[in-house]
Motif scaffolding. Structure first.
Motif, PDB file in Angstrom:
ATOM      1  N   THR A 163      27.545  45.777  54.770  1.00 32.39           N
ATOM      2  CA  THR A 163      26.454  46.803  54.533  1.00 32.39           C
ATOM      3  C   THR A 163      27.079  48.210  54.070  1.00 32.39           C
ATOM      4  O   THR A 163      26.780  48.897  53.204  1.00 32.39           O
ATOM      5  CB  THR A 163      25.711  46.884  55.813  1.00 32.39           C
ATOM      6  N   LEU A 164      28.353  48.471  55.133  1.00 35.27           N
ATOM      7  CA  LEU A 164      28.769  49.504  54.529  1.00 35.27           C
ATOM      8  C   LEU A 164      29.582  49.605  53.107  1.00 35.27           C
ATOM      9  O   LEU A 164      29.397  50.652  52.340  1.00 35.27           O
ATOM     10  CB  LEU A 164      29.904  49.988  55.627  1.00 35.27           C
ATOM     11  N   GLU A 199      26.933  50.457  50.780  1.00 37.06           N
ATOM     12  CA  GLU A 199      26.272  51.721  50.704  1.00 37.06           C
ATOM     13  C   GLU A 199      27.446  52.757  50.225  1.00 37.06           C
ATOM     14  O   GLU A 199      26.978  53.787  49.566  1.00 37.06           O
ATOM     15  CB  GLU A 199      26.012  52.351  51.985  1.00 37.06           C
ATOM     16  N   SER A 231      32.200  57.916  56.385  1.00 33.04           N
ATOM     17  CA  SER A 231      31.381  56.738  56.180  1.00 33.04           C
ATOM     18  C   SER A 231      30.414  57.536  55.581  1.00 33.04           C
ATOM     19  O   SER A 231      30.299  58.727  55.526  1.00 33.04           O
ATOM     20  CB  SER A 231      30.617  56.123  57.601  1.00 33.04           C
ATOM     21  N   SER A 245      26.057  57.043  54.593  1.00 33.93           N
ATOM     22  CA  SER A 245      24.502  56.265  54.909  1.00 33.93           C
ATOM     23  C   SER A 245      23.605  56.869  53.969  1.00 33.93           C
ATOM     24  O   SER A 245      23.407  57.976  53.825  1.00 33.93           O
ATOM     25  CB  SER A 245      24.318  56.473  56.218  1.00 33.93           C
ATOM     26  N   SER A 247      19.878  57.296  52.407  1.00 30.83           N
ATOM     27  CA  SER A 247      18.628  57.265  52.732  1.00 30.83           C
ATOM     28  C   SER A 247      17.675  56.040  51.890  1.00 30.83           C
ATOM     29  O   SER A 247      18.207  55.675  50.989  1.00 30.83           O
ATOM     30  CB  SER A 247      17.860  58.527  52.616  1.00 30.83           C
ATOM     31  N   GLN A 288      27.995  57.784  64.255  1.00 31.58           N
ATOM     32  CA  GLN A 288      27.626  56.681  63.362  1.00 31.58           C
ATOM     33  C   GLN A 288      26.267  57.215  62.870  1.00 31.58           C
ATOM     34  O   GLN A 288      25.343  57.577  63.693  1.00 31.58           O
ATOM     35  CB  GLN A 288      27.568  55.610  64.072  1.00 31.58           C
ATOM     36  N   CYS A 289      25.972  56.947  61.353  1.00 31.90           N
ATOM     37  CA  CYS A 289      24.742  57.621  61.083  1.00 31.90           C
ATOM     38  C   CYS A 289      23.783  56.105  60.274  1.00 31.90           C
ATOM     39  O   CYS A 289      24.582  55.390  59.930  1.00 31.90           O
ATOM     40  CB  CYS A 289      24.759  58.616  60.034  1.00 31.90           C
ATOM     41  N   ALA A 290      22.524  56.387  60.483  1.00 32.06           N
ATOM     42  CA  ALA A 290      21.762  55.257  59.986  1.00 32.06           C
ATOM     43  C   ALA A 290      20.400  56.067  59.556  1.00 32.06           C
ATOM     44  O   ALA A 290      20.256  57.146  59.916  1.00 32.06           O
ATOM     45  CB  ALA A 290      21.410  54.192  60.814  1.00 32.06           C
ATOM     46  N   TRP A 291      19.674  55.399  58.727  1.00 30.56           N
ATOM     47  CA  TRP A 291      18.269  56.029  58.332  1.00 30.56           C
ATOM     48  C   TRP A 291      17.081  54.840  58.672  1.00 30.56           C
ATOM     49  O   TRP A 291      17.331  53.797  58.851  1.00 30.56           O
ATOM     50  CB  TRP A 291      18.188  55.963  56.730  1.00 30.56           C
ATOM     51  N   SER A 315      22.501  49.540  60.613  1.00 26.26           N
ATOM     52  CA  SER A 315      21.507  49.824  59.758  1.00 26.26           C
ATOM     53  C   SER A 315      21.339  48.468  58.646  1.00 26.26           C
ATOM     54  O   SER A 315      22.381  47.833  58.329  1.00 26.26           O
ATOM     55  CB  SER A 315      21.707  51.082  58.989  1.00 26.26           C
ATOM     56  N   CYS A 361      16.681  49.596  62.047  1.00 25.08           N
ATOM     57  CA  CYS A 361      17.950  50.255  62.687  1.00 25.08           C
ATOM     58  C   CYS A 361      17.953  49.730  64.233  1.00 25.08           C
ATOM     59  O   CYS A 361      16.700  49.712  64.799  1.00 25.08           O
ATOM     60  CB  CYS A 361      17.878  51.870  62.620  1.00 25.08           C
TER      61      CYS A 361
END
Length: 1061
Positions: A4-5, A8, A76, A78, A80, A116-119, A184, A198
């Protein structure tokens, strides 16, 4: 999740460096194997090796924009879900929000090291798909709105925060475990609303989903109403599955007054069960909120909401109290005391005579038994929705009223649920219930209306219930306030409302008892008012009600009107007892007699208002309708029971196999007849003029005729209608009802039938293609017989009307005005007297049609038997008119047609002589009677009749007719021919040798007596000699026929003497 990362990062790089579409496509194509989506699965081993693809050389990509910060390193990226924003964590413990379209940093968060970030994407909830019009005229579906939330997880601190990006505030923050992994699953704008977006993977292996509703994006001081709207939508969706604690929490979470009101509407409209206690707690929580704590600072909309909530809370508490009251068991002492209530106790409470109570209450319970009262449970939402809240905006007190649109069944169920506990269980909780009802803010008018409505729906009055009703009604009247009672000089709307309710009720027995109760309470109020006016300090003194009921000088307009209403209801209660009595045995007996079964019985429900509206003939009409529905003869209610026993025995004649049932039925009919006569006797004492003999018979005849019109195949109903007319004593009324029935039932069918038979020359075998109201030709003969009897009755009545004194019609005192339909007796006497000659002409036509139909005569055009110039034009005119009528001297052609027709009738009648002699003689008599009326030669008809009798060897009948014939010579010749036919078959050739040549030639010219031989054996010689003797007596001596008759007589005498020797 390891793919995933990188994916993105690649997408973020695309937007950060802004390469061309061709370069972007090449970059994505080269990165497919590393991102985990190769574009298609290939079979390992079995598939053929693909051809080597030629790849283009890589194109270098140069950065288009960036952040000039050499000390900052991105860790990192992330992106939207809508690919417009990106959250980047760096080595300085910041989270930077990048606008990918403009290439600038729009927001930065500090203190988020190793974050750590996610939407998370959230969609607006829509109840159903909607469309919006376009300029081209088409409609396109409206897609729900979508918002993106930024999720930041701080690993070292164990905090998970949710932010609205750009200018938004923090939505929420949660404490969670440290060292977890924020995962995410966003894959761009194609994400689904129900897809897992998420989640947080804890070190112990648990996976926790992060969900954020759409309305959280609207949280803030400027978006409170929008947020409440989305909470309202959640409340609506929650109510689809039932009412739970979450439902009340959502309602209490709404702050805007108008939206709270909408939420209450949704909750009240919900059909799922609602906990009343939780509902009251929710209402109290809304009222006690700090937003509504300061009454001076809230707006008008909030004040309206508070008033509504307070009224709903009162109603809900009333519901809870009634629920608890119904769950209480009956008190033993109260039940015992209620069972010992006497007439004297009720009379003392109502301040009336004991005889009046006995006449009203005991008579009601003798015929109709009291049925148990069943109470159906009512949910709180149905209870609250039955009322409407009347908010006065500060001008007066707020109150609760019944909805005007509430159906009759719902109002009845609500009244039964509120008042049923007290009346059905005899629980003495009146005082406690009165306090609760007063605190509920329900208007006294509605409470009284429900109480009276419940009382009127009880099956019969019981003495304990009557006392409970009196006490409850008195409490409600006391709580109504003095402003509802006007002075004694003008009617009070409060008491007029009672009169309206009682006059509309179909339960006359209960309404009569209620009238006594209301009249007693009203007299007490008026006497108290008079005492208060005379002595201002005597407001609470005791009132002597005996004086108030008898002092006519102090009677108000209301009290006088209540006396009239009580008398009217009492009179109609006796009518109700008769109408609601069901004579099952009599109905069964009459059903066998008439060969008719009443399938759909119309329930004869009536009220005082409906009777007064229908007019002065309503009572007689109701009695007649009850008679016809039970197939009873009208005379049964007038004759004593002893005189009905013989008729009951004849009515119930059945086969010998049903003898036990017949005996049982006869006993049952005798008892029912006695009950009917007793009920009618009581009714006639109260309504003497509406129950007169002739008036009841008039209406019964019309009802039976109307019943036949609805069921034309049952001709016995029309016959019963005619039988009901004949016993009417007044000739004027009998004449009028004959005119009425002729116009209503007989004339149209009679006219169509006459035209049809004249056109076809006979009675058709079927009426399927004919426009005639009779179902089949089999009904024509009995219809014409009844028509002739009706015309005979009208003629005889008209002849006697001239010598009868004028008829004076009187009505009962129950009728204050002359409004409504005209009574049947007035309709009857308003008819003009008939033209007897015109009626006789129609009678001749009816008799002619009856002969053609019953004897199956063919080739007869009935109108040709009447004068073409004058007689035919008079047919089917009004019976009271005077058109030109035919004279006694008819046209010779018409006379010839009549004579031939009557001879046909006699010939057809002779065919019935062997099987039904009385019927055949009746047909012959009708033919002779028509001959007299038509002025034809009746002797010629009788000669034809005698000739046919001798031909058929019925000499004894012929000898009875011979003296009535005046034409001796013609008769003698006819008899000689009949004797010659007999002798031709008897004499041998050797016997005729002694006769003269003239006589021998005359015998040879005669035809053989084949018709007589086919019917019976040859007649005796004595009968033939007697026939020849009659010939010699009637034929002149100088005639040649006398010579032949003499020779035949001598020959037959000689042969007879020879045979004796």
């Amino acid at each position: 999740m390891s793919t995933t990362l990188p994916k993105e990062s690649v997408i973020a790089a695309n937007f950060s460096f802004g390469e061309t579409d061709t370069d972007n496509a090449s970059l994505k194509e080269s990165a497919r194997p590393y991102l985990g989506y190769t574009g298609g699965a290939t079979d390992s081993g079995s598939s053929k090796p693909k051809d080597k693809q030629i790849t283009e050389p890589a194109t270098p990509v140069y950065p288009r924009y960036g952040l000039a910060d050499s000390l900052r390193e991105a860790l990192s990226v992330s992106v939207s879900p809508n690919e417009k924003l990106a959250a980047i964590t760096d080595s300085l413990g910041r989270v930077v929000l990048i606008d990918l379209l403009r290439g600038i940093a729009v927001r930065m968060w500090k203190g988020y090291r190793d974050a750590q970030c996610a939407w998370i994407a959230a969609w607006e909830e829509m109840a159903q798909p909607t469309t919006k019009p376009m300029s081209s005229g088409n409609e396109t579906p409206v897609t729900p709105r979508m918002v993106s939330f930024l999720v930041i997880y701080i690993t070292k601190r164990g905090i998970l925060e949710i932010w609205t990006p750009q200018q938004g505030t923090r939505v929420a923050a949660f404490n969670c475990c440290k060292g977890a992994k924020l995962i995410s699953t966003n894959a761009g704008s194609s994400i689904d609303n129900d897809q897992l977006q998420c989640c947080l993977l804890t070190p112990d292996g648990k996976l926790e989903e992060v969900v954020v509703p759409f309305h959280c994006a609207l949280k803030g001081d400027s978006s409170q109403k929008a947020r409440d709207l989305h909470v309202l939508q959640q409340l609506r969706n929650e109510l689809l599955h039932g009412v739970t604690t979450t439902t009340f929490d959502l309602l209490m979470d709404i702050r805007h007054a108008s939206i709270v009101s909408q939420g209450l509407d949704l909750l009240l409209e919900c059909r799922h069960p609602v906990d009343p206690h939780a509902f009251v707690k929710c209402l109290d929580s809304i009222v006690s909120h700090k937003q509504y704590s300061k009454a001076d600072s809230i707006d008008a909309e909030s004040r309206l909401l508070l008033s509504r909530i307070r009224l709903l809370s009162r109603l809900a508490r009333l519901y809870i109290h009634l629920k608890s009251m119904q769950s209480q068991p009956p008190d033993y002492d109260t039940v015992i005391s209620a069972s010992n209530v006497s007439l004297q106790d009720v009379a003392n409470a109502l301040h009336v005579n004991e005889d009046e109570i006995a006449r009203t209450v005991l008579q009601c319970t003798t015929v109709t038994a009291q049925l148990p009262n069943s109470q159906s449970a009512i949910e709180i939402h149905a209870f609250l929705c039955a009322f409407e809240l009347s908010i006065s905006h500060g001008t007066s007190e707020d109150c609760v009223r019944l909805k005007p649109t509430l159906s009759h069944d719902d109002r009845k169920a609500l009244s039964s649920w509120i008042w049923g506990t007290i009346f059905s269980r005899n629980i003495d909780l009146l005082d406690e219930l009165a306090v609760i009802l007063k605190s509920s803010a329900i208007s006294p008018e509605n409470l009284v209306s429900m109480l009276v409505g419940y009382w009127l729906h009880l099956s019969s009055p019981a003495l304990p219930n009557l006392l409970h009703f009196h006490k409850l009604l008195k409490i409600l009247c006391n709580s109504a306030g003095s402003e509802n009672f006007s002075n004694t000089e003008s009617p009070s709307p409060w008491w007029q409302n009672f009169q309206h309710l009682l006059s509309k009720s179909c339960n006359l027995e209960q309404a009569c008892c209620a009238a006594l109760v209301v009249r007693s309470i009203m007299a007490e109020f008026e006497k108290r008012k008079i005492n208060r006016l005379n002595d201002k300090g005597a407001e609470n003194t005791d009132v002597n009600m005996d004086d108030s009921m008898n002092d006519w000088e102090d009677m108000s307009i209301d009290f006088c009107s209540w006396n009239v209403l009580s008398k009217q209801l009492e009179d109609l209660s006796y009518l109700s007892r008769l109408i609601h009595y069901v004579p099952a045995h009599l109905r069964e007996a009459q059903s066998r007699k008439l060969d008719y079964v009443v399938e759909d019985l119309d329930k004869l429900e009536f009220s005082l208002a409906s009777v007064l509206q229908k007019g002065r003939g309503a009572v007689s009409e109701l009695i007649a309708r009850w008679l016809t529905q039970n197939l009873l003869e009208a005379e049964i209610i007038f004759e004593p029971a002893e005189t009905r026993e013989n008729s009951d025995q004849s009515i119930t004649d059945v086969d010998t196999e049903l003898a036990p049932e017949a005996d049982k039925l006869s006993v049952g009919t005798s008892e029912e007849s006695s009950v009917i006569q007793d009920l009618f006797r009581d009714l006639s004492q109260h309504l003497p003029y509406s129950t007169q003999h002739d008036v009841i018979l008039l209406n019964a005849a019309v009802e039976y005729a109307a019943m036949w019109v609805r069921n034309p195949k049952h001709m016995k109903l029309l016959q019963r209608s005619l039988e009901t007319i004949l016993p009417i004593r007044s000739n004027l009324l009998r004449h009028g009802i004959c005119r009425t029935l002729w116009s209503m039932s007989f004339f149209p069918i009679f006219q169509d039938l006459a035209i049809l038979i004249d056109k076809t020359g006979r009675l058709p075998k079927s009426f399927a293609s004919r426009k005639i109201s009779l179902p089949s030709p089999d009904q024509a003969v009995p219809f014409l017989e009844i028509t002739m009897k009706l015309l005979d009755a009208a003629t005889s009545s008209a002849m006697s009307c001239e010598i009868e004194p004028p008829l004076f019609i009187r009505y009962d005192d129950i009728w204050p005005t002359c409004e409504g339909a005209t009574p049947m007796q007035e309709v009857a006497i308003r008819h003009r007297l008939i033209n007897i000659d015109l009626v006789l002409l129609h009678h001749q036509l009816a008799q002619t049609l009856h002969l053609v139909a019953s004897l199956e005569i063919k080739g007869v055009h009935v109108f040709s038997l009447f004068d073409q110039r004058v007689g035919r034009s008079a047919f089917f005119k009004d019976l009271h008119s005077y058109p030109p009528l035919p004279s006694q001297e008819a046209d010779p052609t018409v006379v010839h047609n009549r004579l031939q027709f009557l001879k046909q009738v006699i010939s057809k009648a002779i065919e019935y002589m062997e099987h039904n002699q009385s019927l055949a003689l009746d047909y012959v008599n009708q033919a002779v009677k028509l001959g007299y009326e038509w002025n034809v030669d009746v002797d010629e008809l009788r000669i034809k009749y005698v000739d046919l009798l001798y031909v058929n060897h019925m000499d004894h009948l012929a000898h009875e007719v011979l003296p009535s014939i005046g034409s001796d010579e013609v008769l003698g010749s006819t008899l000689l021919v009949a004797a010659g036919r007999r002798l031709k078959d008897v004499l041998k050739p050797s016997d005729t040798s002694a006769l003269s040549p003239t006589t021998t030639a005359w015998l040879s010219e005669l035809s053989s007596d084949t018709r007589g031989a086919a019917l019976e054996t040859k007649p005796t010689t004595a009968k033939t000699l007697a026939l020849l003797v009659e010939c010699l007596r009637r034929i002149p001596n100088e005639s040649s026929d006398h010579f032949i008759a003499n020779e035949l007589h001598s020959l037959l005498t000689a042969l007879n003497s020879t045979s004796l020797n």
